[in-house]
Design an enzyme around this catalytic site. Structure first.
Site, short mmCIF file in Angstrom:
data_model
loop_
_atom_site.label_atom_id
_atom_site.label_comp_id
_atom_site.label_asym_id
_atom_site.label_seq_id
_atom_site.Cartn_x
_atom_site.Cartn_y
_atom_site.Cartn_z
CG HIS A 63 -5.19 2.19 5.20
ND1 HIS A 63 -6.45 1.66 5.20
CD2 HIS A 63 -4.42 1.30 4.52
CE1 HIS A 63 -6.45 0.50 4.55
NE2 HIS A 63 -5.23 0.25 4.13
CG HIS A 106 -3.09 -4.28 6.15
ND1 HIS A 106 -3.78 -3.37 6.91
CD2 HIS A 106 -3.20 -3.84 4.87
CE1 HIS A 106 -4.27 -2.42 6.13
NE2 HIS A 106 -3.93 -2.68 4.89
CG HIS A 144 -1.50 0.57 -3.28
ND1 HIS A 144 -2.83 0.82 -3.09
CD2 HIS A 144 -1.11 -0.14 -2.20
CE1 HIS A 144 -3.23 0.29 -1.93
NE2 HIS A 144 -2.20 -0.31 -1.37
CD GLU A 178 -5.84 -1.08 0.87
OE1 GLU A 178 -5.25 -1.81 1.67
OE2 GLU A 178 -5.49 0.09 0.67
FE LIG Z 1 -4.59 -1.47 3.33
#
Ligand SMILES: [Fe+2]
Lengths: 117, 284
Positions: B12, B59, B194, B241
């Site tokens: 996302h 976030h 990431h 995530e």
């Molecule tokens: Fe995220």
């Protein structure tokens, strides 16, 4: 003792960091309003006065010392909102964190990313 | 009875949304990713659900440092698109499904899964980018109502992978016990490897990602045995995530069919993937 993992070269944001970095992150969280973004850009120092920042956190923000902000309990997701106000990308920050130029950092990602261990 | 018809696992990354918002999907940088999406998009357009559950994380937008629910469900009738610090994405407002969301909450709590209820919730890129991956050109409205399911991945301790999978199983039971005959799709979002900050910023771990892409279908139980520390070490501080994909997987059948898959490095600082699964052994 916290069970939070200690991983080299990695900030794992935990409850203690939340407590330590609270004012810094809280300030950045207000940038989700256009009005606050204008207020900050108009007078950064007095905007900082509205939050209970430590002197180190305050100067890290005003001097845009991104590594210092993380070391003082900043979370990347909050700090990134400040970077966006400066029109700085995550690649720009990635370059700062790794001692590279933005272009070098982007090139490493395009070449498949950075590999460890 | 409500039924889950398919599950979509997708990154996302905000810049994937920005590429669509700024008509950059045909650029040299972005076209491999978006071309990779096409077979999944074509198939999903032929298999439309009545409601979508999006498993994602906020976030630093709707959820701040004051209160951090480990798991939460949005029960509102609509969810405004958040201004994350640079103005809201130019996408339609997100409409909820209060009846099904309420049923899921009641069923989860009866099932001893004490979930937080979000009556007001602004949704950020974690939810809207996956919707755009599903429907690139929504026009004035998204194709169906959406139920946001939030997972804390920002602050340690995140829930364990095993708990995420168990939540998914409980959500699967909740949906199966909903009396109306509706079709549900479930999205597991975030990942893949990431890391945004620290000296390991820019980390990508292709072999871990490919292992995860494979096992999410064939052996999710094995992925539930990976510790949080290992997720962070192998997939990066933000790559954790991936535990949200296990919520999606838990809600689906033991045997599922892979319809499409794509993997691309990079989408800004992230390894981006999409994997689409039909919730049955026999593909339609
Ligand atoms: Fe995220």
């Amino acid at each position: 003792m916290s069970s939070k993992p200690d991983i080299e070269g990695t900030y794992v944001f935990g409850i203690e960091d939340n407590r330590r970095g609270y004012a810094l992150n809280k300030l950045c969280s207000t940038f989700t309003s256009a009005e606050n973004r204008q207020l900050f850009l108009g007078d950064e120092a007095s905007y900082c006065d509205k939050f209970d920042l430590s002197p180190e956190q305050r100067s890290a923000i005003l001097e845009r010392d991104w590594v210092k902000m993380l070391d003082l309990g900043g979370s990347i997701f909050y700090i990134f909102k400040l970077a966006q106000l400066d029109k700085k990308s995550v690649q720009y920050l990635g370059g700062i964190f790794t001692g590279m130029s933005t272009e070098e950092f982007i090139a490493e990602l395009k070449a498949g990313g950075r590999h460890f261990g | 009875m409500a039924e889950i018809i398919w599950g979509l696992a997708t990154s996302h990354v905000p810049s994937i949304g920005a590429a669509m918002d700024n008509a950059k999907t045909h650029d040299e940088y972005w076209s491999p990713l978006f071309e990779g999406y096409q077979p999944a998009r074509d198939w999903m357009a032929q298999h439309t659900p009545d409601v979508v559950l999006v498993i994602y994380n906020d976030h630093a937008n709707a959820i701040d440092l004051d209160l951090m629910p480990t798991f939460a469900i949005g029960t509102a009738s609509h969810f405004p698109v958040a201004d994350e610090g640079w103005g809201p994405r130019p996408v339609p407002p997100v409409l909820g499904h209060p009846e099904l969301a309420t049923h899921i909450v009641e069923s989860l709590v009866d099932d001893e899964f004490d979930i937080t209820v979000a009556n007001q919730l602004q949704v950020d890129h974690g939810l809207t980018v996956p919707l755009s991956v599903y429907t690139p050109e929504p026009g004035d409205s998204w194709p169906c109502p959406v139920i946001p399911v939030l997972v804390n991945v920002l602050q340690y301790p995140q829930p364990t992978a095993k708990r995420c999978y168990a939540l998914g199983q409980a959500i699967g039971r909740a949906i199966a016990s909903y009396p109306e005959n509706i079709k549900v799709a479930i999205f597991g979002t975030g990942g893949m490897s990431h890391q945004l900050s620290g000296e390991r910023a820019g980390l990508i771990n292709e072999s871990f990602d490919h292992m995860f892409l494979d096992k999410i279908q064939t052996d999710p139980e094995e992925l539930t045995r990976i510790t949080r520390e290992e997720y962070i070490r192998e997939a990066g501080s933000e790559g954790i995530e991936l535990i949200m994909w296990l919520v999606m997987r838990g809600a689906m059948n033991p045997v599922i069919t892979r319809i499409a898959e794509t993997y691309h490095v990079p989408a800004s600082n992230t390894a981006a993937a999409l994997a689409l699964f039909e919730n049955s052994e026999n593909p339609s």
